[in-house]
Design an enzyme around this catalytic site. Structure first.
Site, short mmCIF file in Angstrom:
data_model
loop_
_atom_site.label_atom_id
_atom_site.label_comp_id
_atom_site.label_asym_id
_atom_site.label_seq_id
_atom_site.Cartn_x
_atom_site.Cartn_y
_atom_site.Cartn_z
N LYS A 59 -44.78 -26.22 -16.97
CA LYS A 59 -43.51 -25.83 -17.60
C LYS A 59 -43.37 -26.54 -18.95
O LYS A 59 -43.74 -27.71 -19.08
CB LYS A 59 -42.36 -26.19 -16.67
CG LYS A 59 -41.00 -25.67 -17.10
CD LYS A 59 -39.95 -25.95 -16.02
CE LYS A 59 -38.57 -25.46 -16.39
NZ LYS A 59 -37.58 -25.69 -15.31
N SER A 134 -34.92 -21.82 -13.80
CA SER A 134 -35.45 -21.77 -15.14
C SER A 134 -36.97 -21.88 -15.23
O SER A 134 -37.53 -21.64 -16.30
CB SER A 134 -34.83 -22.90 -15.97
OG SER A 134 -35.24 -24.16 -15.46
N SER A 158 -34.22 -24.69 -10.08
CA SER A 158 -35.13 -24.02 -11.01
C SER A 158 -36.56 -23.84 -10.53
O SER A 158 -37.31 -23.08 -11.13
CB SER A 158 -35.14 -24.75 -12.34
OG SER A 158 -34.01 -24.35 -13.07
N1 GLN Z 1 -29.65 -22.71 -12.93
C1 GLN Z 1 -29.30 -24.09 -12.92
C2 GLN Z 1 -28.74 -24.48 -14.27
O1 GLN Z 1 -28.70 -23.63 -15.09
C3 GLN Z 1 -30.47 -24.93 -12.55
C4 GLN Z 1 -31.37 -25.25 -13.67
C5 GLN Z 1 -32.50 -26.13 -13.26
O2 GLN Z 1 -32.72 -26.39 -12.08
N2 GLN Z 1 -33.22 -26.60 -14.26
O3 GLN Z 1 -28.37 -25.58 -14.51
#
Ligand code: GLN
Length: 439
Positions: A59, A134, A158
């Site tokens: 990532k 994400s 994410s």
């Molecule tokens: N969707 C969640 C957020 O937007 C989780 C993001 C993540 O785990 N990096 O904060």
């Protein structure tokens, strides 16, 4: 050079690169490929190791020396990582080959993979739909067969959310089990790096390689465990909890898949137990308040002096929203109205989850309340945040949580989420193994 002349690691790599070249223009899972991968594959071949020749996608918020850690933002578009994150060092030491940097929601703020400066990623397992986020590119690259495995980060879901939508396995470890050094923060009290793979065994193997104490202050002082060697699908005596509150927030078609998966676990010897999580719905506002404040603080370093751009001048809508809300809440905090209350709720949620886990070995349930939407469909911020309802509690509590494919709804993958007590990754992986391949 002919194919015959290539070693196994190099051959594996060549095949992956061919596939990426052929199909990634459409899927858009990679932001950058590793130009030194071939050399590294050759070296890995000689070196051997537990991951010898395994191709791993990373990532774009994790530092890999010489590649760009952009966080899929214009803010860091020219930032070339000067060092390897600890997890990347550990992968390399075991012979893994880094394929490249994957696409993601900008600064990991999102649940769909659509907010990247480099364009959205498509779900290879459900054409025309979002892959989730994400860690969108990491999950998509694994699902598309571009990589043997990938690293993602999970602050509020994410890793698990895109694993569920793309039909692959993803693990968010216990907070403090995996070193965060070299991960660019979203919210440091919640972030964990974890593996994404096509099967539980590979995810377990990757986890055992990256886990274990380093010199970081926030790390738990634990020895890495050989999870992959101790995997067992024997569920006799294992209690699996299901919270009735899950039913109130999850769409019926997802519940159908999850219930069938639970019945299969029962048929394999597990005992199903109903547990209560009365504060489940408080987790979402609690999570977002904490994220806004911690993210705002983390972004203060992007002031245009060190990294080229001032973040507020170049970032996308969602990142800007979080910076503004984080700044507002921080200013008002002298009254303890928001952040302090959120921390109180965080303790409550943690206590409630640990209590539920005292009665059972694991909790098993849905990963997201709804199926992934179509690419391009506009969601309000609250609709987007609602994807995270079932994943954020594990981050707030610091417990491990993993996702394994459980079935499909109209061809769209649905993952089963398994959560366990802190540092009980082994029992979590065992239950995931039992659920695997029976979807
Ligand atoms: N969707 C969640 C957020 O937007 C989780 C993001 C993540 O785990 N990096 O904060």
């Amino acid at each position: 050079m002919s194919r015959q002349a290539l070693g196994e690691a190099e051959e594996n790599l060549a095949r992956r690169f061919e596939e990426i070249e052929r199909r990634d223009r459409e899927i858009n899972s990679f932001i950058e490929l590793n130009p030194h991968a071939q050399e590294e594959a050759r070296r890995a071949e000689k070196l051997g190791g537990r991951l010898a020749g395994m191709t791993v996608a990373v990532k774009s918020n994790i530092n890999v020396r010489g590649l760009r850690a952009t966080c899929a933002s214009k803010t860091l578009e020219n930032y070339v990582a000067p060092y390897d994150a600890v997890v990347v060092e550990r992968l390399r030491r075991e012979g893994a080959v880094i394929l490249g940097m994957t696409n993601m929601d900008e600064f990991a703020c999102g649940s769909s993979g659509e907010s990247s400066y480099f364009g959205p990623t498509e779900n290879p397992s459900a054409k025309g739909r979002i892959p989730g986020g994400s860690s969108s590119g990491s999950a998509a690259a694994v699902a598309a067969g571009f990589a043997d495995a990938a690293l993602g980060s999970d602050t509020g879901g994410s890793i698990r959310n895109p694993a569920s939508h793309c039909g692959v396995v993803g693990v968010k470890p216990t907070y403090g089990l995996v070193p965060r050094h070299g991960l660019i923060d979203l919210a440091m009290s919640l972030d964990q790096i974890g593996p994404i793979a096509r099967d539980v065994r590979t995810a377990a193997l990757l986890l055992e390689v990256i886990a274990g104490s380093s010199r970081e202050a926030s790390m738990l002082d634990v020895e890495p465990q050989p999870y992959s060697q101790r995997l067992s699908a024997d569920l006799s005596g294992i209690k699996v909890g299901f919270a009735k509150e899950y039913e109130e927030v999850t769409s019926p078609e997802i519940l159908g898949v999850v219930k069938r998966a639970l019945r299969r676990l029962e048929a394999q010897g597990a005992e199903l137990v109903e547990v209560e999580l009365p504060n489940l719905e408080k987790a979402l506002p609690t999570y977002y308040l904490i994220v806004f404040v911690e993210f705002f603080s983390a972004t203060r370093r992007y002031d245009g002096r060190r990294y080229g751009y001032r973040i507020e001048e170049v970032c996308g809508e969602e990142v800007l929203r979080r910076i503004m809300l984080g700044s507002y809440i921080s200013q008002k905090e002298y009254a303890g109205r928001y952040y302090r209350r959120a921390l109180q709720f965080r303790s409550l949620i943690r206590r409630e989850l640990l209590q539920a886990l005292e009665e059972v070995d694991v909790l098993a349930g849905p990963t997201t309340p709804k199926l992934p939407h179509r690419l391009g469909e506009r969601l309000t911020p609250l609709e987007m945040y609602a994807y995270d309802l079932l994943t954020v509690p594990a981050n707030l509590a610091g417990i491990p949580a993993g996702v394994v494919p459980a079935g499909r709804v109209n061809g769209i993958p649905v993952g089963l989420q398994v959560q366990a007590k802190p540092l009980q990754e082994q029992v979590m992986l065992n239950v995931m193994l039992a659920a695997e391949g029976r979807a």
